[in-house]
Design a protein around this motif. Structure first.
Motif, PDB file in Angstrom:
ATOM      1  N   ASN A 108     -15.607 -59.894  10.679  1.00 45.34           N
ATOM      2  CA  ASN A 108     -16.136 -59.249  11.895  1.00 45.34           C
ATOM      3  C   ASN A 108     -15.076 -58.920  12.948  1.00 45.34           C
ATOM      4  O   ASN A 108     -15.363 -59.117  13.948  1.00 45.34           O
ATOM      5  N   ASP A 109     -13.820 -58.571  12.425  1.00 46.59           N
ATOM      6  CA  ASP A 109     -12.863 -57.817  13.281  1.00 46.59           C
ATOM      7  C   ASP A 109     -12.022 -59.069  14.026  1.00 46.59           C
ATOM      8  O   ASP A 109     -11.259 -58.533  14.688  1.00 46.59           O
ATOM      9  N   ALA A 110     -12.365 -60.398  13.628  1.00 51.12           N
ATOM     10  CA  ALA A 110     -11.263 -61.348  14.145  1.00 51.12           C
ATOM     11  C   ALA A 110     -10.663 -61.992  12.976  1.00 51.12           C
ATOM     12  O   ALA A 110     -11.323 -62.186  12.057  1.00 51.12           O
ATOM     13  N   PRO A 111      -9.349 -62.630  13.239  1.00 50.97           N
ATOM     14  CA  PRO A 111      -8.614 -62.716  12.117  1.00 50.97           C
ATOM     15  C   PRO A 111      -9.344 -64.436  12.032  1.00 50.97           C
ATOM     16  O   PRO A 111      -9.366 -65.273  12.919  1.00 50.97           O
ATOM     17  N   VAL A 112      -9.274 -64.720  10.365  1.00 50.43           N
ATOM     18  CA  VAL A 112      -9.643 -66.159  10.206  1.00 50.43           C
ATOM     19  C   VAL A 112      -8.741 -66.555   9.157  1.00 50.43           C
ATOM     20  O   VAL A 112      -8.369 -65.559   8.362  1.00 50.43           O
ATOM     21  N   PRO A 113      -8.452 -67.942   8.725  1.00 49.88           N
ATOM     22  CA  PRO A 113      -7.812 -68.339   7.546  1.00 49.88           C
ATOM     23  C   PRO A 113      -8.726 -68.571   6.477  1.00 49.88           C
ATOM     24  O   PRO A 113      -9.603 -69.317   6.692  1.00 49.88           O
ATOM     25  N   SER A 114      -8.560 -67.449   5.524  1.00 53.35           N
ATOM     26  CA  SER A 114      -9.777 -67.493   4.396  1.00 53.35           C
ATOM     27  C   SER A 114      -9.553 -68.600   3.694  1.00 53.35           C
ATOM     28  O   SER A 114     -10.466 -68.778   2.893  1.00 53.35           O
ATOM     29  N   CYS A 115      -8.497 -69.565   3.572  1.00 54.85           N
ATOM     30  CA  CYS A 115      -8.215 -70.625   2.824  1.00 54.85           C
ATOM     31  C   CYS A 115      -9.188 -71.799   3.295  1.00 54.85           C
ATOM     32  O   CYS A 115      -9.570 -72.685   2.364  1.00 54.85           O
ATOM     33  N   ILE A 116      -9.748 -71.680   4.498  1.00 55.91           N
ATOM     34  CA  ILE A 116     -10.664 -72.868   4.838  1.00 55.91           C
ATOM     35  C   ILE A 116     -11.967 -72.385   5.402  1.00 55.91           C
ATOM     36  O   ILE A 116     -12.814 -73.148   5.532  1.00 55.91           O
ATOM     37  N   VAL A 117     -12.055 -71.252   5.245  1.00 57.52           N
ATOM     38  CA  VAL A 117     -13.326 -70.653   5.747  1.00 57.52           C
ATOM     39  C   VAL A 117     -14.144 -70.493   4.363  1.00 57.52           C
ATOM     40  O   VAL A 117     -13.776 -69.886   3.649  1.00 57.52           O
ATOM     41  N   PRO A 118     -15.389 -71.130   4.638  1.00 60.16           N
ATOM     42  CA  PRO A 118     -16.550 -71.008   3.377  1.00 60.16           C
ATOM     43  C   PRO A 118     -16.865 -69.354   3.112  1.00 60.16           C
ATOM     44  O   PRO A 118     -17.042 -68.836   3.873  1.00 60.16           O
TER      45      PRO A 118
ATOM     46  N   ILE B   6     -23.592 -63.352  -2.072  1.00 58.88           N
ATOM     47  CA  ILE B   6     -22.968 -63.216  -0.678  1.00 58.88           C
ATOM     48  C   ILE B   6     -23.067 -61.593  -0.424  1.00 58.88           C
ATOM     49  O   ILE B   6     -22.071 -61.063  -0.698  1.00 58.88           O
ATOM     50  N   PRO B   7     -24.142 -60.937   0.357  1.00 60.35           N
ATOM     51  CA  PRO B   7     -23.862 -59.673   0.698  1.00 60.35           C
ATOM     52  C   PRO B   7     -22.935 -59.396   1.673  1.00 60.35           C
ATOM     53  O   PRO B   7     -23.091 -60.216   2.764  1.00 60.35           O
ATOM     54  N   LEU B   8     -22.081 -58.331   1.637  1.00 64.03           N
ATOM     55  CA  LEU B   8     -20.925 -58.181   2.815  1.00 64.03           C
ATOM     56  C   LEU B   8     -20.471 -56.769   2.642  1.00 64.03           C
ATOM     57  O   LEU B   8     -20.640 -56.185   1.634  1.00 64.03           O
ATOM     58  N   THR B   9     -19.549 -56.437   3.776  1.00 69.29           N
ATOM     59  CA  THR B   9     -18.800 -55.218   3.497  1.00 69.29           C
ATOM     60  C   THR B   9     -17.526 -55.731   3.221  1.00 69.29           C
ATOM     61  O   THR B   9     -16.804 -56.349   4.088  1.00 69.29           O
ATOM     62  N   LEU B  10     -16.973 -55.181   2.266  1.00 67.18           N
ATOM     63  CA  LEU B  10     -15.414 -55.525   1.818  1.00 67.18           C
ATOM     64  C   LEU B  10     -14.681 -54.267   1.915  1.00 67.18           C
ATOM     65  O   LEU B  10     -14.959 -53.433   1.307  1.00 67.18           O
ATOM     66  N   ASN B  11     -13.635 -54.364   2.852  1.00 61.33           N
ATOM     67  CA  ASN B  11     -12.981 -53.048   3.238  1.00 61.33           C
ATOM     68  C   ASN B  11     -13.591 -51.870   3.254  1.00 61.33           C
ATOM     69  O   ASN B  11     -13.492 -50.847   2.613  1.00 61.33           O
ATOM     70  N   GLY B  12     -14.601 -51.853   4.117  1.00 60.20           N
ATOM     71  CA  GLY B  12     -15.494 -50.558   4.279  1.00 60.20           C
ATOM     72  C   GLY B  12     -16.612 -50.452   3.305  1.00 60.20           C
ATOM     73  O   GLY B  12     -17.351 -49.487   3.412  1.00 60.20           O
ATOM     74  N   GLU B  13     -16.566 -51.128   2.118  1.00 61.98           N
ATOM     75  CA  GLU B  13     -17.517 -50.805   1.166  1.00 61.98           C
ATOM     76  C   GLU B  13     -18.804 -52.079   1.018  1.00 61.98           C
ATOM     77  O   GLU B  13     -18.221 -53.223   0.995  1.00 61.98           O
ATOM     78  N   PRO B  14     -20.009 -51.807   0.943  1.00 63.87           N
ATOM     79  CA  PRO B  14     -20.919 -52.755   0.749  1.00 63.87           C
ATOM     80  C   PRO B  14     -20.703 -53.356  -0.604  1.00 63.87           C
ATOM     81  O   PRO B  14     -20.496 -52.547  -1.672  1.00 63.87           O
TER      82      PRO B  14
ATOM     83  N   ARG C  28     -21.540 -63.816   4.823  1.00 68.94           N
ATOM     84  CA  ARG C  28     -22.657 -63.296   4.537  1.00 68.94           C
ATOM     85  C   ARG C  28     -23.066 -62.217   5.800  1.00 68.94           C
ATOM     86  O   ARG C  28     -23.106 -62.416   6.663  1.00 68.94           O
ATOM     87  N   ASN C  29     -23.405 -60.952   5.266  1.00 64.65           N
ATOM     88  CA  ASN C  29     -23.574 -59.940   6.025  1.00 64.65           C
ATOM     89  C   ASN C  29     -22.655 -59.523   7.020  1.00 64.65           C
ATOM     90  O   ASN C  29     -22.982 -59.098   8.140  1.00 64.65           O
ATOM     91  N   CYS C  30     -21.306 -59.868   6.727  1.00 64.16           N
ATOM     92  CA  CYS C  30     -20.277 -59.793   7.650  1.00 64.16           C
ATOM     93  C   CYS C  30     -19.498 -58.506   7.323  1.00 64.16           C
ATOM     94  O   CYS C  30     -19.594 -58.188   5.907  1.00 64.16           O
ATOM     95  N   SER C  31     -18.359 -58.025   7.986  1.00 61.22           N
ATOM     96  CA  SER C  31     -17.551 -57.215   7.474  1.00 61.22           C
ATOM     97  C   SER C  31     -16.419 -57.921   7.254  1.00 61.22           C
ATOM     98  O   SER C  31     -15.619 -58.667   8.396  1.00 61.22           O
ATOM     99  N   VAL C  32     -15.472 -57.743   6.008  1.00 60.19           N
ATOM    100  CA  VAL C  32     -14.299 -58.606   5.859  1.00 60.19           C
ATOM    101  C   VAL C  32     -13.249 -57.366   5.432  1.00 60.19           C
ATOM    102  O   VAL C  32     -13.471 -56.617   4.794  1.00 60.19           O
ATOM    103  N   VAL C  33     -12.193 -57.434   6.204  1.00 56.84           N
ATOM    104  CA  VAL C  33     -11.093 -56.688   5.963  1.00 56.84           C
ATOM    105  C   VAL C  33      -9.739 -57.286   5.519  1.00 56.84           C
ATOM    106  O   VAL C  33      -9.328 -58.320   6.056  1.00 56.84           O
TER     107      VAL C  33
END
Ligand code: FES
Ligand code: FES
Length: 162
Positions: free
Chosen positions: A51-61, A3-11, A66-71
Motif C-alpha cells: 500500500n505504497d509504504a516500504p516493508v521488509p517482506s521477510c518478516i511481514v506475513p 489471499i487476494p491482492l494487487t501485485l504490480n498493478g494486476e489483481p 490481503r486486499n492490498c497493493s504490493v509493488v
C-alpha cells in the motif's frame, strides 16, 4: 489460505500458509526480484511497497497483503517516479551494489513521497535503520533532496502539458 491482492498493478490471488512470509509467497509467484538477504528485517534486500509504504517482506506475513497493493522493485523501475530516483542517485554519486537496492530505493521513494521539502535532519534518522555496507548516508540524503526536486519539476511539467 487464499489471499487476494494487487501485485504490480494486476489483481491476483496467492496461496500461503498462516506462517508464510510475504517474501516467500512473492517468490513463489515468480517475483524473483524480491531478494533474501538477512531475513531479519534489517538489510532491505527483500523490501516491497505494501500500500505504497516500504516493508521488509521477510518478516511481514503474507496474510498482511490481503486486499492490498504490493509493488516489487522490477515493476517500480518501470514507473516515472523511479527515473527521478535513478537520476538523483547518479547526481549524488550513490552506487548500489545490488544487494539491498530495494531497501534503499523504496526508502528514498517514501521520503520523497511524504515530504515536499525533505530536510537533512529528518532524512538521516529515517535512513539510519537500514544496514548497508556500501552507501554513505550523507550521499543518500543528497539523493533524497535531488529526487524530490526532480519529481517536483516533472510533476509541474506534466501539469503544463495537460
Ligand atoms: S532480507 Fe528482509 S530485511 Fe534483510
Ligand atoms: S548497496 Fe547496500 S549493501 Fe551494497
Amino acid at each position: 489460505m487464499k489471499i487476494p491482492l494487487t501485485l504490480n498493478g494486476e489483481p491476483r490471488t496467492i496461496e500461503a500458509l498462516a506462517d508464510t512470509k510475504l517474501m516467500e509467497a512473492l517468490r513463489k509467484e515468480a517475483c524473483v526480484d524480491v531478494k533474501c538477504g538477512c531475513c531479519r528485517g534489517l538489510c532491505g534486500a527483500c523490501a516491497v511497497l505494501l500500500n505504497d509504504a516500504p516493508v521488509p517482506s521477510c518478516i511481514v506475513p503474507a496474510a498482511a497483503a490481503r486486499n492490498c497493493s504490493v509493488v516489487t522493485l522490477s515493476h517500480f523501475k518501470t514507473l516515472p517516479v523511479y527515473d527521478d530516483i535513478d537520476q538523483a542517485f547518479r547526481q549524488a554519486g550513490v552506487e548500489l551494489c545490488g544487494y539491498c537496492d530495494a531497501g534503499k530505493i523504496f526508502a528514498v521513494y517514501s521520503l520523497v513521497t511524504r515530504q515536499e521539502l525533505p530536510k537533512r535532519e529528518e532524512i538521516l534518522p529515517a535512513l539510519a535503520s537500514l544496514e548497508c555496507r556500501c552507501v554513505d548516508e550523507n550521499l543518500l540524503a543528497n539523493a533524497v533532496i535531488y529526487a524530490r526536486a526532480l519529481r517536483t519539476r516533472r510533476e509541474k511539467k506534466d501539469k503544463n502539458v495537460r
